[in-house]
Motif scaffolding. Structure first.
Motif, mmCIF file in Angstrom:
data_model
loop_
_atom_site.group_PDB
_atom_site.id
_atom_site.type_symbol
_atom_site.label_atom_id
_atom_site.label_comp_id
_atom_site.label_asym_id
_atom_site.label_seq_id
_atom_site.Cartn_x
_atom_site.Cartn_y
_atom_site.Cartn_z
ATOM 1 N N ALA A 270 0.961 -1.261 0.184
ATOM 2 C CA ALA A 270 0.068 -0.174 0.087
ATOM 3 C C ALA A 270 0.885 1.294 -0.044
ATOM 4 N N HIS A 271 2.400 1.066 0.137
ATOM 5 C CA HIS A 271 3.008 2.244 0.295
ATOM 6 C C HIS A 271 4.213 2.128 -0.723
ATOM 7 N N GLY A 272 5.437 1.755 -0.284
ATOM 8 C CA GLY A 272 6.714 1.821 -1.185
ATOM 9 C C GLY A 272 6.551 0.529 -2.185
ATOM 10 N N ALA A 274 4.318 -0.359 -3.932
ATOM 11 C CA ALA A 274 3.311 -0.572 -4.840
ATOM 12 C C ALA A 274 4.027 -0.736 -6.377
ATOM 13 N N MET A 308 -3.159 -1.235 -8.846
ATOM 14 C CA MET A 308 -1.960 -0.878 -8.007
ATOM 15 C C MET A 308 -1.456 0.230 -8.938
ATOM 16 N N ARG A 321 4.247 14.037 -9.351
ATOM 17 C CA ARG A 321 5.157 13.460 -9.599
ATOM 18 C C ARG A 321 5.150 12.284 -10.609
ATOM 19 N N ARG A 363 -14.268 8.417 -7.305
ATOM 20 C CA ARG A 363 -13.386 8.385 -6.143
ATOM 21 C C ARG A 363 -12.162 9.059 -6.172
ATOM 22 N N VAL A 369 2.625 8.233 -8.274
ATOM 23 C CA VAL A 369 4.201 8.029 -8.603
ATOM 24 C C VAL A 369 4.709 6.450 -9.040
HETATM 25 N N1 ACO Z 1 -8.070 0.402 -6.856
HETATM 26 C C1 ACO Z 1 -9.524 0.349 -6.569
HETATM 27 N N2 ACO Z 1 -10.134 0.908 -5.668
HETATM 28 C C2 ACO Z 1 -9.298 1.926 -4.951
HETATM 29 C C3 ACO Z 1 -8.080 2.048 -5.177
HETATM 30 C C4 ACO Z 1 -7.480 1.399 -5.899
HETATM 31 N N3 ACO Z 1 -5.844 1.372 -6.181
HETATM 32 N N4 ACO Z 1 -7.489 2.838 -4.202
HETATM 33 C C5 ACO Z 1 -8.622 3.374 -3.312
HETATM 34 N N5 ACO Z 1 -9.837 2.813 -3.923
HETATM 35 C C6 ACO Z 1 -11.066 2.773 -3.603
HETATM 36 C C7 ACO Z 1 -11.588 2.343 -2.103
HETATM 37 O O1 ACO Z 1 -11.960 0.858 -2.382
HETATM 38 C C8 ACO Z 1 -12.409 3.257 -1.707
HETATM 39 O O2 ACO Z 1 -13.652 2.763 -2.295
HETATM 40 P P1 ACO Z 1 -14.980 3.018 -1.374
HETATM 41 O O3 ACO Z 1 -15.299 4.334 -0.982
HETATM 42 O O4 ACO Z 1 -16.220 2.546 -2.344
HETATM 43 O O5 ACO Z 1 -15.100 1.792 -0.244
HETATM 44 C C9 ACO Z 1 -12.214 4.482 -2.167
HETATM 45 O O6 ACO Z 1 -11.124 4.419 -3.107
HETATM 46 C C10 ACO Z 1 -11.297 5.235 -1.062
HETATM 47 O O7 ACO Z 1 -10.044 4.356 -0.699
HETATM 48 P P2 ACO Z 1 -9.233 4.444 0.605
HETATM 49 O O8 ACO Z 1 -8.729 2.861 0.822
HETATM 50 O O9 ACO Z 1 -10.071 4.789 1.575
HETATM 51 O O10 ACO Z 1 -8.074 5.212 0.371
HETATM 52 P P3 ACO Z 1 -6.892 5.514 1.123
HETATM 53 O O11 ACO Z 1 -6.434 6.962 1.346
HETATM 54 O O12 ACO Z 1 -7.155 4.771 2.518
HETATM 55 O O13 ACO Z 1 -5.852 4.657 0.141
HETATM 56 C C11 ACO Z 1 -4.046 3.791 -1.118
HETATM 57 C C12 ACO Z 1 -4.833 5.175 -0.399
HETATM 58 C C13 ACO Z 1 -3.513 2.914 0.069
HETATM 59 C C14 ACO Z 1 -2.908 4.603 -1.655
HETATM 60 C C15 ACO Z 1 -5.065 3.283 -2.117
HETATM 61 O O14 ACO Z 1 -5.253 4.133 -3.064
HETATM 62 C C16 ACO Z 1 -4.546 2.111 -2.667
HETATM 63 O O15 ACO Z 1 -4.360 1.073 -2.027
HETATM 64 N N6 ACO Z 1 -3.737 2.257 -4.039
HETATM 65 C C17 ACO Z 1 -3.222 1.201 -4.440
HETATM 66 C C18 ACO Z 1 -1.661 0.869 -3.711
HETATM 67 C C19 ACO Z 1 -0.687 2.041 -4.223
HETATM 68 O O16 ACO Z 1 -0.451 2.506 -5.526
HETATM 69 N N7 ACO Z 1 0.065 2.557 -3.335
HETATM 70 C C20 ACO Z 1 1.024 3.760 -3.621
HETATM 71 C C21 ACO Z 1 0.696 4.897 -2.726
HETATM 72 S S1 ACO Z 1 1.557 6.211 -3.534
HETATM 73 C C22 ACO Z 1 2.960 5.805 -2.477
HETATM 74 O O17 ACO Z 1 3.202 5.226 -1.444
HETATM 75 C C23 ACO Z 1 4.416 6.426 -3.010
#
Ligand code: ACO
Length: 431
Positions: A270-272, A274, A308, A321, A363, A369
């Motif tokens: 969920a962080h790096g 990804a 992702m 970014r 959403r 990045v």
């Molecule tokens: N794919 C599908 N649905 C998503 C995604 C995704 N990548 N990200 C968020 N959602 C949806 C959630 O299911 C939620 O839907 P709902 O309202 O119907 O329940 C809504 O969007 C809000 O999502 P949250 O999980 O509350 O958002 P949060 O801020 O907690 O999470 C995160 C952020 C962890 C980055 C998330 O978007 C995610 O898991 N992304 C994929 C992993 C990723 O790319 N991480 C890198 C982040 S950047 C970094 O660290 C450098």
């Protein structure tokens, strides 16, 4: 319970069970104002509830500013686009650490310090020997960085500003050597040492790819691209790994141990983690025809599948970014003579598809990045398991800058959150 809207005197009031607490609203230089709730528990006996801390400003900071709605990222006030285009990673590291861009002499001196501290104690080789060859580089980084704290007992003297600065510079300097050695170890190849005539990024690339049996020359386009990638990842205010470093630092731990904790937090997908997960996902999707089925799975809440490299806790418009990363991706592929990259083409189609789908639009989910960084790293010949280690090298600058800042904060206290307890009431053993 009742809340009053912010008053002209810059306060909000909360009334609960006949008692009223008047709380100051504090404004920073930019961004959302905050309600100062420090007296809430004392006055009303209430805690606040904010799982994931999405509405909580856990500290005051002068380092990095993000406006998630407008897609703005500033390091010490400078836009990321300008720094990525015009500065070296060493300059940006200096900026984040000390607050201002270095003069020419300061820049030279800082590069020299980084170089001087880039070597590892020879005994660190034995640490690597303890790992299996297939150990994940992040596992090796976590262990070796934590273990290095034993080599620098003066790091324990965190009350001393000079000692804190030395630890910060040591960490930034040694991370590429450790990450490159983790890679070399996984391949069973001899370790390559840092060279005085190379820049930070040139050294990192050389330590990864130079071999004992043939000459190796660092491609300047690749080292410049790497410099830019490191700049983009250098800091991101109070993200999960940085908050982990601050939290660990708040207990007075050794700085190397704090950064080892940050590495552990960064490792998660969920962080790096990804960018590694993006490539795995693209591999699973396989080809453009499978995109609609994959997106349907992502939208199915029971599938636990996420797109992702999409979505961000703070960016709700675009990740600035990601734009620079996409551009860098094209440049690197062109330099390497890769005319058609099936993964890049698949990623572009996937991005287009998702950006036109209501689920993602509603959403506010945009590429982050990590969506393109994995494709660049793959083109550079860097294996998937090393992607997050690159991120850790870059983010070390942010971690140590924030760790140092916390020491000069007059409000510094040990992090100790509270909870909403929903378990059993007191009960007695039945025997
Ligand atoms: N794919 C599908 N649905 C998503 C995604 C995704 N990548 N990200 C968020 N959602 C949806 C959630 O299911 C939620 O839907 P709902 O309202 O119907 O329940 C809504 O969007 C809000 O999502 P949250 O999980 O509350 O958002 P949060 O801020 O907690 O999470 C995160 C952020 C962890 C980055 C998330 O978007 C995610 O898991 N992304 C994929 C992993 C990723 O790319 N991480 C890198 C982040 S950047 C970094 O660290 C450098």
């Amino acid at each position: 319970m009742s809340f009053s809207p912010p008053q002209d005197d810059g306060t909000v009031s909360i009334t609960f069970q006949g008692k009223t607490a008047t709380l100051p609203v504090l404004s920073g230089a930019s961004g959302n104002s905050v309600v100062d709730i420090r007296s809430l528990t004392k006055e009303l006996g209430l805690f606040t509830f904010d799982p994931g801390l999405g509405s909580t400003a856990a500290c005051e900071s002068k380092i990095t500013f993000i406006d998630g709605e407008k897609g703005i990222l500033l390091y010490r006030g400078y836009p990321i686009e300008q720094l990525a285009a015009k500065s070296s990673f060493a300059e940006v590291a200096y900026l984040l650490l000390y607050g201002e861009l270095p003069s020419k002499e300061e820049h030279e001196d800082f590069k020299e310090r980084l170089l001087n501290h880039s070597l590892l104690h020879e005994q660190i080789r034995n640490f690597f020997n303890g790992y299996r060859r297939d150990a994940h580089p992040m596992a090796m980084l976590c262990g070796t960085v934590g273990g290095l704290s034993a080599f620098y007992p003066e790091g324990i003297d965190i009350s001393n500003e000079e000692s804190r600065d030395l630890s910060a510079v040591r960490l930034i300097a040694k991370m590429p050597t450790l990450a490159a050695w983790a890679y070399k170890y996984s391949r069973g190849e001899p370790f390559v040492y840092p060279r005085a005539d190379y820049s930070y990024s040139e050294n990192f690339i050389n330590m990864l790819f130079a071999r004992a049996d043939r000459p190796y020359k660092v491609n300047p386009i690749l080292s410049n691209a790497l410099d830019r990638i490191l700049i983009l990842h250098a800091d991101h205010e109070q993200n999960a790994s940085t908050s982990t470093v601050r939290l660990t630092g708040s207990t007075g731990s050794h700085p190397f141990a704090c950064v080892a904790a940050g590495i552990a937090a960064l490792w998660g997908p969920a962080h790096g983690g990804a960018n590694e997960a993006v490539l795995q996902m693209l591999g699973k999707i396989g080809s453009k025809e499978n995109i609609p089925d994959f997106i349907a799975k992502v939208k199915d809440k029971n599938s636990n599948v996420r797109l992702m490299g999409f979505g961000h806790r703070v960016y709700k418009n675009f990740d600035p970014r990601a734009k620079i990363m996409q551009q860098t991706c094209y440049e690197v592929l062109e330099e390497l003579g890769i005319k058609h990259d099936p993964l890049l083409e698949l990623a572009i189609e996937l991005e287009k598809y998702a950006l036109n789908d209501d689920y993602f639009v509603q959403r506010k989910l945009y590429p982050n990045v990590d969506f393109y960084s994995g494709i660049i790293f793959k083109a550079m010949g860097i294996p998937k398991s090393m992607f997050t280690a690159f991120f850790a090298v870059a983010r070390t600058v942010g971690w140590v800058s924030q760790w140092k800042e916390a020491f000069n904060d007059p409000l510094r206290r040990i992090y100790r959150p509270r909870q909403l307890y929903t378990g059993h009431q007191r009960r007695d053993l039945n025997k």
